[in-house]
Design an enzyme around this catalytic site. Sequence first.
Site, PDB file in Angstrom:
ATOM      1  N   GLN A  23       0.838  -1.201   0.000  1.00 50.09           N
ATOM      2  CA  GLN A  23       0.000   0.000   0.000  1.00 50.09           C
ATOM      3  C   GLN A  23       0.871   1.248   0.000  1.00 50.09           C
ATOM      4  O   GLN A  23       0.596   2.223  -0.708  1.00 50.09           O
ATOM      5  CB  GLN A  23      -0.909   0.009   1.224  1.00 50.09           C
TER       6      GLN A  23
ATOM      7  N   ARG B 283      -3.277   8.226   4.757  1.00 52.42           N
ATOM      8  CA  ARG B 283      -3.247   6.942   5.449  1.00 52.42           C
ATOM      9  C   ARG B 283      -3.622   7.015   6.922  1.00 52.42           C
ATOM     10  O   ARG B 283      -3.725   5.982   7.582  1.00 52.42           O
ATOM     11  CB  ARG B 283      -1.883   6.281   5.268  1.00 52.42           C
TER      12      ARG B 283
END
Length: 232
Positions: A75, A198
């Site tokens: 990610q 995030r």
Amino acid sequence: MKKVLDKGYVRLVDVLGSDLTVVNAARASYAKESKEMSEKDESLVKYLAKHDHTSPFRHAMLQFEVFAPLMVARQWWKYIIGSSHLEATGDAMNAWNESSRRYITMEPTFYIPTENEWRGAPDNNKQGSKEPVAQELGAEYTKKLMEYVDQGVKLYEEAMEKGICAEEARLFLPAYGMYVSWYWTASLQAVAHFIKQRQDSHSQYEIRQYAAAVRELAEEKFPLGIKAFLDD
């Protein structure tokens, strides 16, 4: 160094510049330079971030060492390949160098959620998760994951003992929970962008923990720059 999850960490290795670097880069057009931060300089940093004048923030750099499960690393990697504005040469403001099991055979380490850390599937069945599942179900799958990992490591080691090369023997290792380490060097702007996205509540829980660690370390060196980007 900030510990994350069960065995992971984020370490700030090196820094180039400070909040004052951002100020002086912005004032370069007028051949001005500040020797120390003033209230006027602090206001300038906030103004630059608020109005997307981002180039001064790319004169400050941070280098991190990260140890995280592969599912987090992949990610994170999106911020390297997705941030380029230089089509031919790639992004000059991000660098990533990761350990490779083609060259090293260090002991495999895995992320194993505890019985209280397994989360339920979301109602939309697309992505993300919701509240933890029942402890009994979590305990069952912690046990199953540990057994699966043990079997994979056993086959990995057995293959190498019998002469299989390490780059193929690693196929036996369960991938997504396996910890990997890498160095990430990025501009202050790139780091702030990563943190903002995030730490969002819609992001996966595990990478949110890493983003929080990155933010804490970055704020120690760039308290104004990080705050200017992240505070609405």
